[in-house]
Scaffold this active site. Structure first.
Site, short mmCIF file in Angstrom:
data_model
loop_
_atom_site.label_atom_id
_atom_site.label_comp_id
_atom_site.label_asym_id
_atom_site.label_seq_id
_atom_site.Cartn_x
_atom_site.Cartn_y
_atom_site.Cartn_z
N CYS A 57 -7.25 -2.12 8.20
CA CYS A 57 -5.90 -2.18 7.64
C CYS A 57 -5.34 -0.78 7.49
CB CYS A 57 -5.91 -2.91 6.30
SG CYS A 57 -6.30 -4.66 6.50
N HIS A 98 -1.35 -5.67 1.51
CA HIS A 98 -2.57 -6.47 1.41
C HIS A 98 -2.27 -7.73 0.59
CE1 HIS A 98 -5.70 -3.32 2.60
NE2 HIS A 98 -6.10 -4.43 3.20
N GLU A 135 0.83 -1.20 0.00
CA GLU A 135 0.00 0.00 0.00
C GLU A 135 0.86 1.26 0.00
OE1 GLU A 135 -3.10 0.09 -0.43
OE2 GLU A 135 -3.67 -2.01 -0.10
#
Ligand code: PCA
Length: 198
Positions: free
Chosen positions: A142, A166, A80
């Site tokens: 998250c 992820h 991310e």
């Protein structure tokens, strides 16, 4: 030896397992790339996950941090790029439903990951594992945990590589639903390779 904090999450919503649990349990205590791995599974609860995560940062004072989460429906490993100052999404494991509120009232809108994202994606692809940088970690737990970590290091003025990856569903999660899935072995290998990029 340098320390890497590696976190996963417990199962949530309709998912009976969370493949990140298996990975962090397997890697706890292992050494990769000069890092001793310390791992923990975080709850999926807005009132607890971020606080526990920051507690772990204070206890272990890691030299690098990678948090893992399940992104059911994604077909590849996605480091991310950014965490945003927002909580939103479905109810958590405690029954709390976020409503777009800020994580920290006076925090900045977002923080960029300072993990070597491009190197991770390149390495995974070279090893035959699909990967791509993601520009949104969502606004659920998250993102919340990623934001907590980057906010903590920013406040402490510490330059510690920290961020979130992820991962797709494991086969077990896809047996009865129409989502892309990976073997547990490939998921584990992908995380090992990502750690080796630090
Ligand atoms: N994935 C969720 C929370 C826990 C997890 O593994 C998310 O993407 O926010």
């Amino acid at each position: 030896m340098k320390r890497l904090l590696l976190t996963g999450f417990e199962p949530f919503l309709k998912h009976p397992v969370n493949p990140t649990e298996n990975i962090v349990k397997k890697l706890n205590g292992e050494q990769i790339n000069g890092y001793q791995i310390i791992s923990e599974i975080l709850p999926v609860e807005f009132s607890k996950s971020g606080n526990r995560f920051v507690e772990l940062l204070k206890i272990h004072q890691p030299d690098a941090v990678i948090s893992l989460g399940l992104a059911a429906g994604r077909d590849r490993i996605t480091p991310e790029r950014i965490a945003i100052n927002c909580n939103d999404g479905p109810v958590d494991n405690q029954g709390y439903k976020p409503n777009g509120e800020k994580i920290f009232e006076s925090g900045p809108d977002g923080y960029f990951s300072n993990l070597p994202l491009q190197r991770m994606v390149k390495t995974l692809k070279e090893q035959g594992l699909p990967a791509k940088i993601s520009n949104t970690a969502g606004a659920y737990l998250c993102n919340n945990v990623m934001y907590h970590g980057l906010h903590y290091f920013s406040e402490q003025q510490q330059d510690v590589p920290s961020g979130f990856i992820h991962i797709p569903a494991s086969h077990q999660l896809a047996v009865d639903s129409n989502i892309p899935s990976w073997s547990d072995a490939d998921l584990l290998r992908a995380v090992q390779l990502a750690i080796a990029c630090l």
